[in-house]
Design a protein around this motif. Structure first.
Motif, mmCIF file in Angstrom:
data_model
loop_
_atom_site.group_PDB
_atom_site.id
_atom_site.type_symbol
_atom_site.label_atom_id
_atom_site.label_comp_id
_atom_site.label_asym_id
_atom_site.label_seq_id
_atom_site.Cartn_x
_atom_site.Cartn_y
_atom_site.Cartn_z
ATOM 1 N N GLY A 1 -16.218 4.595 51.130
ATOM 2 C CA GLY A 1 -14.991 5.083 50.520
ATOM 3 C C GLY A 1 -15.296 6.313 49.690
ATOM 4 O O GLY A 1 -16.382 6.904 49.802
ATOM 5 N N SER A 2 -14.400 6.693 48.827
ATOM 6 C CA SER A 2 -14.641 7.832 47.937
ATOM 7 C C SER A 2 -15.567 7.375 46.804
ATOM 8 O O SER A 2 -15.686 6.182 46.524
ATOM 9 C CB SER A 2 -13.323 8.335 47.349
ATOM 10 O OG SER A 2 -12.793 7.354 46.463
ATOM 11 N N ALA A 3 -16.196 8.334 46.152
ATOM 12 C CA ALA A 3 -17.084 8.000 45.028
ATOM 13 C C ALA A 3 -16.302 7.260 43.943
ATOM 14 O O ALA A 3 -16.766 6.243 43.413
ATOM 15 C CB ALA A 3 -17.724 9.269 44.468
ATOM 16 N N ALA A 4 -15.108 7.736 43.631
ATOM 17 C CA ALA A 4 -14.286 7.092 42.600
ATOM 18 C C ALA A 4 -13.890 5.684 43.040
ATOM 19 O O ALA A 4 -13.912 4.739 42.240
ATOM 20 C CB ALA A 4 -13.048 7.928 42.304
ATOM 21 N N GLY A 5 -13.530 5.538 44.303
ATOM 22 C CA GLY A 5 -13.143 4.223 44.816
ATOM 23 C C GLY A 5 -14.296 3.231 44.770
ATOM 24 O O GLY A 5 -14.109 2.055 44.431
ATOM 25 N N LEU A 6 -15.494 3.695 45.096
ATOM 26 C CA LEU A 6 -16.665 2.806 45.065
ATOM 27 C C LEU A 6 -16.982 2.360 43.639
ATOM 28 O O LEU A 6 -17.325 1.201 43.405
ATOM 29 C CB LEU A 6 -17.868 3.490 45.708
ATOM 30 C CG LEU A 6 -17.751 3.690 47.226
ATOM 31 C CD1 LEU A 6 -18.844 4.623 47.727
ATOM 32 C CD2 LEU A 6 -17.784 2.359 47.956
ATOM 33 N N GLU A 7 -16.831 3.279 42.681
ATOM 34 C CA GLU A 7 -17.038 2.908 41.277
ATOM 35 C C GLU A 7 -16.002 1.876 40.843
ATOM 36 O O GLU A 7 -16.327 0.901 40.161
ATOM 37 C CB GLU A 7 -16.960 4.146 40.380
ATOM 38 C CG GLU A 7 -18.143 5.068 40.525
ATOM 39 C CD GLU A 7 -17.975 6.362 39.739
ATOM 40 O OE1 GLU A 7 -17.063 6.446 38.878
ATOM 41 O OE2 GLU A 7 -18.760 7.298 39.993
ATOM 42 N N GLN A 8 -14.771 2.088 41.252
ATOM 43 C CA GLN A 8 -13.697 1.150 40.928
ATOM 44 C C GLN A 8 -13.962 -0.213 41.576
ATOM 45 O O GLN A 8 -13.755 -1.253 40.955
ATOM 46 C CB GLN A 8 -12.358 1.716 41.391
ATOM 47 C CG GLN A 8 -11.169 0.885 40.984
ATOM 48 C CD GLN A 8 -9.852 1.509 41.468
ATOM 49 O OE1 GLN A 8 -9.839 2.532 42.155
ATOM 50 N NE2 GLN A 8 -8.754 0.873 41.113
ATOM 51 N N LEU A 9 -14.438 -0.223 42.824
ATOM 52 C CA LEU A 9 -14.745 -1.457 43.525
ATOM 53 C C LEU A 9 -15.859 -2.228 42.812
ATOM 54 O O LEU A 9 -15.758 -3.437 42.629
ATOM 55 C CB LEU A 9 -15.147 -1.176 44.977
ATOM 56 C CG LEU A 9 -15.555 -2.386 45.813
ATOM 57 C CD1 LEU A 9 -14.433 -3.421 45.884
ATOM 58 C CD2 LEU A 9 -15.987 -1.945 47.207
ATOM 59 N N GLU A 10 -16.870 -1.513 42.370
ATOM 60 C CA GLU A 10 -17.968 -2.171 41.657
ATOM 61 C C GLU A 10 -17.466 -2.839 40.362
ATOM 62 O O GLU A 10 -17.812 -3.987 40.070
ATOM 63 C CB GLU A 10 -19.080 -1.177 41.357
ATOM 64 C CG GLU A 10 -20.350 -1.825 40.851
ATOM 65 C CD GLU A 10 -21.534 -0.889 40.883
ATOM 66 O OE1 GLU A 10 -22.641 -1.383 40.555
ATOM 67 O OE2 GLU A 10 -21.407 0.287 41.214
ATOM 68 N N ARG A 11 -16.621 -2.134 39.625
ATOM 69 C CA ARG A 11 -16.046 -2.714 38.401
ATOM 70 C C ARG A 11 -15.162 -3.914 38.733
ATOM 71 O O ARG A 11 -15.206 -4.935 38.063
ATOM 72 C CB ARG A 11 -15.234 -1.671 37.631
ATOM 73 C CG ARG A 11 -16.073 -0.616 36.927
ATOM 74 C CD ARG A 11 -15.259 0.234 35.956
ATOM 75 N NE ARG A 11 -14.075 0.847 36.558
ATOM 76 C CZ ARG A 11 -14.066 2.007 37.212
ATOM 77 N NH1 ARG A 11 -15.174 2.689 37.348
ATOM 78 N NH2 ARG A 11 -12.935 2.492 37.710
ATOM 79 N N HIS A 12 -14.365 -3.780 39.798
ATOM 80 C CA HIS A 12 -13.465 -4.862 40.204
ATOM 81 C C HIS A 12 -14.242 -6.126 40.575
ATOM 82 O O HIS A 12 -13.876 -7.237 40.158
ATOM 83 C CB HIS A 12 -12.603 -4.371 41.378
ATOM 84 C CG HIS A 12 -11.660 -5.382 41.911
ATOM 85 N ND1 HIS A 12 -10.613 -5.904 41.172
ATOM 86 C CD2 HIS A 12 -11.597 -6.005 43.129
ATOM 87 C CE1 HIS A 12 -9.951 -6.786 41.905
ATOM 88 N NE2 HIS A 12 -10.528 -6.858 43.106
ATOM 89 N N LEU A 13 -15.316 -5.962 41.345
ATOM 90 C CA LEU A 13 -16.118 -7.120 41.764
ATOM 91 C C LEU A 13 -16.797 -7.787 40.572
ATOM 92 O O LEU A 13 -17.069 -8.976 40.585
ATOM 93 C CB LEU A 13 -17.147 -6.711 42.813
ATOM 94 C CG LEU A 13 -16.557 -6.330 44.172
ATOM 95 C CD1 LEU A 13 -17.626 -5.760 45.070
ATOM 96 C CD2 LEU A 13 -15.884 -7.528 44.828
ATOM 97 N N ALA A 14 -17.064 -7.002 39.531
ATOM 98 C CA ALA A 14 -17.678 -7.544 38.324
ATOM 99 C C ALA A 14 -16.638 -8.212 37.420
ATOM 100 O O ALA A 14 -16.985 -8.850 36.427
ATOM 101 C CB ALA A 14 -18.407 -6.447 37.565
ATOM 102 N N GLY A 15 -15.358 -8.023 37.758
ATOM 103 C CA GLY A 15 -14.292 -8.607 36.938
ATOM 104 C C GLY A 15 -13.852 -7.725 35.815
ATOM 105 O O GLY A 15 -13.089 -8.152 34.944
ATOM 106 N N ALA A 16 -14.279 -6.458 35.833
ATOM 107 C CA ALA A 16 -13.948 -5.540 34.740
ATOM 108 C C ALA A 16 -12.719 -4.691 35.024
ATOM 109 O O ALA A 16 -12.229 -4.030 34.134
ATOM 110 C CB ALA A 16 -15.144 -4.617 34.459
ATOM 111 N N ALA A 17 -12.251 -4.657 36.253
ATOM 112 C CA ALA A 17 -11.111 -3.766 36.553
ATOM 113 C C ALA A 17 -9.820 -4.529 36.627
ATOM 114 O O ALA A 17 -9.722 -5.649 36.934
ATOM 115 C CB ALA A 17 -11.357 -3.047 37.869
#
Length: 161
Positions: free
Chosen positions: A145-161
C-alpha cells in the motif's frame, strides 16, 4: 527453469532442477519432514558429488531463510517498479486486538487502503489470505500500500488507531 517433481511412494517427493550453470540439484523432501539434497556430476548423472541430510528442524530453518524473505523481496521489487507502492512486514503482537481473530476483522483495506498479501507463520507462508484466515500472535503480515497507509495499518493492528 524446469523443476521436475517425482512422487516417491513411502518416502516423500523428489524435486530436481538443472541450474543455469548446468549443475543438477535434487532434493528429496521426506514424509517425516526431513530432507536430503544432492548435487550430481554433470558427466555422470548417477554420481552425487555431495549429499546433505537435514532433520525436520533443519529443514524448517532453511525454509525460513529461503521462503519469507524471498516473498518480501518480490514485493520490494514491485514497489520499486510502481511509484507510490510500498511493502512492509508487520508483526501481530501478542497483545494485538486482532490476535486470534479472522483477518477480515481488521478491515485493513477499507480503513487503510492496504492489502495483506501473505501471512508468515513460523516457516509457513499463507499467500493471498482470505478474510476467514485466523491471525495468531507472532504472525507477520506482508502488506502492500502507500507508506502512510502501511503506517496506519501497523498502528491499527497494534490497537492504537
Amino acid at each position: 527453469m524446469d523443476l521436475e517433481e517425482t512422487m516417491l511412494p513411502g518416502v516423500g517427493v523428489r524435486y530436481e532442477m538443472r541450474t543455469r550453470a548446468g549443475q543438477v540439484l535434487a532434493i528429496v523432501v521426506q514424509r517425516d519432514g526431513g530432507a536430503e539434497g544432492a548435487v550430481y556430476d554433470p558427466r555422470d548423472p548417477d554420481r552425487a558429488l555431495g549429499v546433505v541430510r537435514l532433520d525436520p528442524e533443519e529443514v524448517d530453518a532453511v525454509a525460513e531463510v529461503l521462503g519469507a524473505p524471498r516473498l518480501t523481496q518480490r514485493f520490494a521489487d514491485l514497489s520499486r517498479e510502481v511509484p507510490g507502492l510500498e511493502s512492509a512486514r508487520i508483526p501481530v503482537a501478542k497483545d494485538s486486538p486482532f490476535a486470534g481473530r479472522p483477518l477480515g476483522d481488521t478491515r485493513a483495506r477499507t480503513l487503510t487502503g492496504c492489502s495483506i498479501v501473505a501471512i508468515v507463520r513460523n516457516t509457513d507462508v499463507v499467500t493471498s489470505p482470505g478474510p476467514a484466515d485466523l491471525l495468531h500472535a507472532d504472525d507477520v503480515l506482508v502488506a502492500i500500500g502507500s507508506a502512510a497507509g502501511l503506517e496506519q495499518l501497523e498502528r491499527h493492528l497494534a490497537g492504537a488507531a
